[in-house]
Design an enzyme around this catalytic site. Structure first.
Site, PDB file in Angstrom:
ATOM      1  CD1 TRP A  23      10.373   4.602 -10.652  1.00 27.60           C
ATOM      2  CD2 TRP A  23      12.346   4.676  -9.595  1.00 27.60           C
ATOM      3  NE1 TRP A  23      11.177   5.478 -11.330  1.00 27.60           N
ATOM      4  CE2 TRP A  23      12.385   5.546 -10.706  1.00 27.60           C
ATOM      5  CE3 TRP A  23      13.473   4.552  -8.794  1.00 27.60           C
ATOM      6  CZ2 TRP A  23      13.517   6.292 -11.023  1.00 27.60           C
ATOM      7  CZ3 TRP A  23      14.603   5.303  -9.109  1.00 27.60           C
ATOM      8  CH2 TRP A  23      14.622   6.160 -10.215  1.00 27.60           C
ATOM      9  CD  GLN A  37       9.981   6.737 -17.002  1.00 34.86           C
ATOM     10  OE1 GLN A  37      10.820   6.914 -16.126  1.00 34.86           O
ATOM     11  NE2 GLN A  37      10.333   6.591 -18.277  1.00 34.86           N
ATOM     12  CD1 TRP A  93       5.952  10.731  -7.994  1.00 40.61           C
ATOM     13  CD2 TRP A  93       6.968   8.749  -7.770  1.00 40.61           C
ATOM     14  NE1 TRP A  93       6.549  10.418  -9.195  1.00 40.61           N
ATOM     15  CE2 TRP A  93       7.180   9.212  -9.081  1.00 40.61           C
ATOM     16  CE3 TRP A  93       7.513   7.505  -7.405  1.00 40.61           C
ATOM     17  CZ2 TRP A  93       7.906   8.502 -10.034  1.00 40.61           C
ATOM     18  CZ3 TRP A  93       8.236   6.785  -8.347  1.00 40.61           C
ATOM     19  CH2 TRP A  93       8.431   7.290  -9.641  1.00 40.61           C
ATOM     20  CD  GLU A 152       8.882  15.044 -11.094  1.00 43.96           C
ATOM     21  OE1 GLU A 152       9.952  14.492 -10.830  1.00 43.96           O
ATOM     22  OE2 GLU A 152       7.785  14.521 -10.827  1.00 43.96           O
ATOM     23  CG  ASN A 174       7.068   5.898 -12.944  1.00 43.85           C
ATOM     24  OD1 ASN A 174       7.840   4.967 -12.993  1.00 43.85           O
ATOM     25  ND2 ASN A 174       7.470   7.130 -13.130  1.00 43.85           N
ATOM     26  CG  ASP A 175       6.048   9.688 -15.100  1.00 44.43           C
ATOM     27  OD1 ASP A 175       5.633   9.359 -13.991  1.00 44.43           O
ATOM     28  OD2 ASP A 175       6.981  10.502 -15.278  1.00 44.43           O
ATOM     29  CD1 TRP A 202       7.752   1.498 -11.935  1.00 44.72           C
ATOM     30  CD2 TRP A 202       6.760   1.269  -9.940  1.00 44.72           C
ATOM     31  NE1 TRP A 202       7.542   2.756 -11.413  1.00 44.72           N
ATOM     32  CE2 TRP A 202       6.946   2.648 -10.187  1.00 44.72           C
ATOM     33  CE3 TRP A 202       6.167   0.874  -8.728  1.00 44.72           C
ATOM     34  CZ2 TRP A 202       6.549   3.638  -9.287  1.00 44.72           C
ATOM     35  CZ3 TRP A 202       5.775   1.865  -7.825  1.00 44.72           C
ATOM     36  CH2 TRP A 202       5.962   3.230  -8.106  1.00 44.72           C
TER      37      TRP A 202
HETATM   38  C1  FRU Z   1       7.537  11.831 -12.692  1.00 44.94           C
HETATM   39  C2  FRU Z   1       8.994  11.408 -12.763  1.00 44.94           C
HETATM   40  C3  FRU Z   1       9.693  12.086 -13.924  1.00 44.94           C
HETATM   41  C4  FRU Z   1      10.806  11.146 -14.248  1.00 44.94           C
HETATM   42  C5  FRU Z   1      10.174   9.810 -13.984  1.00 44.94           C
HETATM   43  C6  FRU Z   1      11.130   8.771 -13.484  1.00 44.94           C
HETATM   44  O1  FRU Z   1       6.714  10.931 -12.062  1.00 44.94           O
HETATM   45  O2  FRU Z   1       9.643  11.707 -11.549  1.00 44.94           O
HETATM   46  O3  FRU Z   1      10.113  13.398 -13.651  1.00 44.94           O
HETATM   47  O4  FRU Z   1      11.252  11.271 -15.549  1.00 44.94           O
HETATM   48  O5  FRU Z   1       9.143  10.025 -13.042  1.00 44.94           O
HETATM   49  O6  FRU Z   1      10.550   7.503 -13.484  1.00 44.94           O
END
Ligand code: FRU
Length: 470
Positions: free
Chosen positions: A52, A44, A292, A209, A27-28, A25
């Protein structure tokens, strides 16, 4: 028993020239920076499943923003100060070391996912590859008194002789806000207060965020990802938003004076971007090319998610433009094929490749750009010239997105198609749509309407697998 990394079982949706996880996975984007001759991007990452999970920081570097190599995972959770995750954050160079600031995530252990606490931590490296967590972590152990437990995603920069950090957070009235700290040495941080706050949960969000703050063309831009903004007509349609305020940061009084919130990208698949300043002073952005809870069919294949192409930010007419960085021209395999559309109402752009850059210059009239496979029209982008409006339709989601632009004589579209993504830049990035699409066929791409006559199209095939993973 040691856990095994997820395995990619099918390449059908693997991207040709975007950053994506080797497996598992993503993400950010995190810690986007330049250090020792390389651009660095972290992200991430959960390497064990395409879902996740306890967040790691994956890592890739590049000399040119085009050819990336994956490096070993930079941060692994499980320490005392980051027990359940190394959440998003930033990177900054100081005295020959690359410093990472990240959020430590901790559950209280009662199986309630909202019952957690967060702190801010530091790790550093002298080679840009191996990172050591600071032995005295956390550098900020708890949020201010008037905050809730939502306290994450530090961004650090230097202004004059001081370092500043902003953190995404929520005040105790459950309004999103950005709070600021300062430091002379990156270790000891003094709390300064909130720089900007949501005025109202439904209008501006309950949690902000992933903040970023930078100057551009004589103004400050505060870029962030608010949660909780309610859909309003054709705006704020994604689960969470991403966008910006243009304003001014008063460093003395810790106040950001600002205008209205504006969304940055109009597609379904864009979130949590962050920026860096390139050595030649361009403000460059990379985002997460997903959202998300979005449906990601590649999960079945052992991986999920990717990052967007790097985009240069330009501030013009109180509006943030995002255009693909010039370096991406290096992806072109050939010199391009040019077509002039003289006499057809349905013009097919044909290619055997799924990796394409398509540049279209078209009179300012109604038209439709679309992609289809043998079953469906996968994505269409329709322009209504009376309303100066683009309407994008995603067939797999049965969902529309919208963007209105300024009136002009011509329209210029720059479109990057990859195996399972498409990024559409309109009029040098005045408006952008970022989308994933899923088909195992090579889709047919076309423009249609009687007014496509007199448009010019240029198509480049782009390299595949330029992103080298090990
Ligand atoms: C944004 C978020 C951040 C956090 C991360 C966790 O997409 O929710 O705020 O640090 O992803 O993976």
């Amino acid at each position: 028993m040691s856990q095994k990394y997820a395995k990619v079982t099918n390449n059908r949706y693997r991207l040709g020239y975007h950053i994506m996880p080797k497996s598992g996975w993503i993400n950010d984007p995190n810690g986007f920076s330049y250090f020792d001759g390389y651009y660095h991007i972290f992200y991430q990452h959960y390497p064990f499943k395409p879902e996740w999970g306890p967040m790691h920081w994956g890592h890739a570097r590049s000399k040119d923003l085009v050819n990336w190599e994956t490096l070993p995972i930079a941060l692994t959770p499980g320490g005392l100060e980051d027990k359940d995750g190394c959440f998003s954050g930033t990177a900054i160079e100081k005295d020959g070391l690359l410093y990472l600031f990240y959020t430590g995530h901790h559950y209280y252990g009662d199986n309630n996912p909202d019952h957690f606490w967060q702190n801010q931590n530091l790790a550093y490296s002298n080679d840009g590859i191996h990172f050591k967590k600071y032995s005295e972590n956390a550098v900020i152990s708890k949020p201010p008194e008037d905050n809730t437990h939502h306290f994450r995603d530090p961004k650090v920069w230097k202004y004059q002789d001081t370092y500043y950090m902003i953190i995404g957070s929520q005040n105790n009235r459950e309004l999103g806000r950005i709070i600021m700290y300062k430091s002379k040495d990156l270790i000891n941080w003094e709390y300064l207060g909130p720089v900007s706050e949501s005025k109202d949960q439904s209008a501006e969000g309950y949690m902000w965020e992933c903040p970023d703050l930078f100057d551009l063309n004589g103004h400050h831009v505060l870029l962030f990802s608010p949660q909780g903004i309610q859909t309003k007509e054709e705006k704020y349609l994604n689960l969470f938003q991403n966008g910006y305020f243009i304003g001014n940061l008063d460093y003395q009084n810790t106040v950001f004076t600002r205008g209205e919130f504006k969304e940055l990208d109009h597609g379904h698949d864009f979130y949590a971007p962050q920026t860096m300043l390139s050595p030649d002073n361009r403000r460059i952005l990379i985002g997460w090319m997903a959202m998300w809870e979005s449906h990601m069919p590649e999960k079945k294949d052992g991986w999920s998610g990717a990052l967007t192409l790097p985009r240069e930010l330009i501030l013009k007419n109180n509006h943030l433009y995002m255009k693909p960085v010039d370096e991406l021209k290096k992806l072109r395999i050939n010199t391009g094929i040019k077509y002039e559309v003289k006499n057809t109402q349905h013009y097919i752009i044909s290619s055997d490749s799924k990796n394409l850059e398509i540049n279209i210059s078209i009179p300012y009239r109604n038209f439709t750009f679309a992609m289809k496979d043998s079953k469906d029209e996968l994505i269409s982008l329709n322009f209504n010239h009376d309303k100066n409006k683009f309407i994008l339709y995603r067939n797999d989601l049965n969902s529309y997105r919208y963007s209105t632009i300024m009136n002009s004589n011509k329209l210029k579209l720059q479109i990057y198609v990859d195996t399972s993504s498409i990024e559409i830049f309109i009029n040098d990035g005045e408006s952008v749509f970022t989308e994933r699409y899923y088909t195992e066929e090579i889709p047919e791409i076309f423009i249609k309407d009687k007014d496509v006559i007199n448009s010019e199209i240029e198509v480049f095939e782009l390299k595949n697998n330029v992103i080298t993973f090990d």
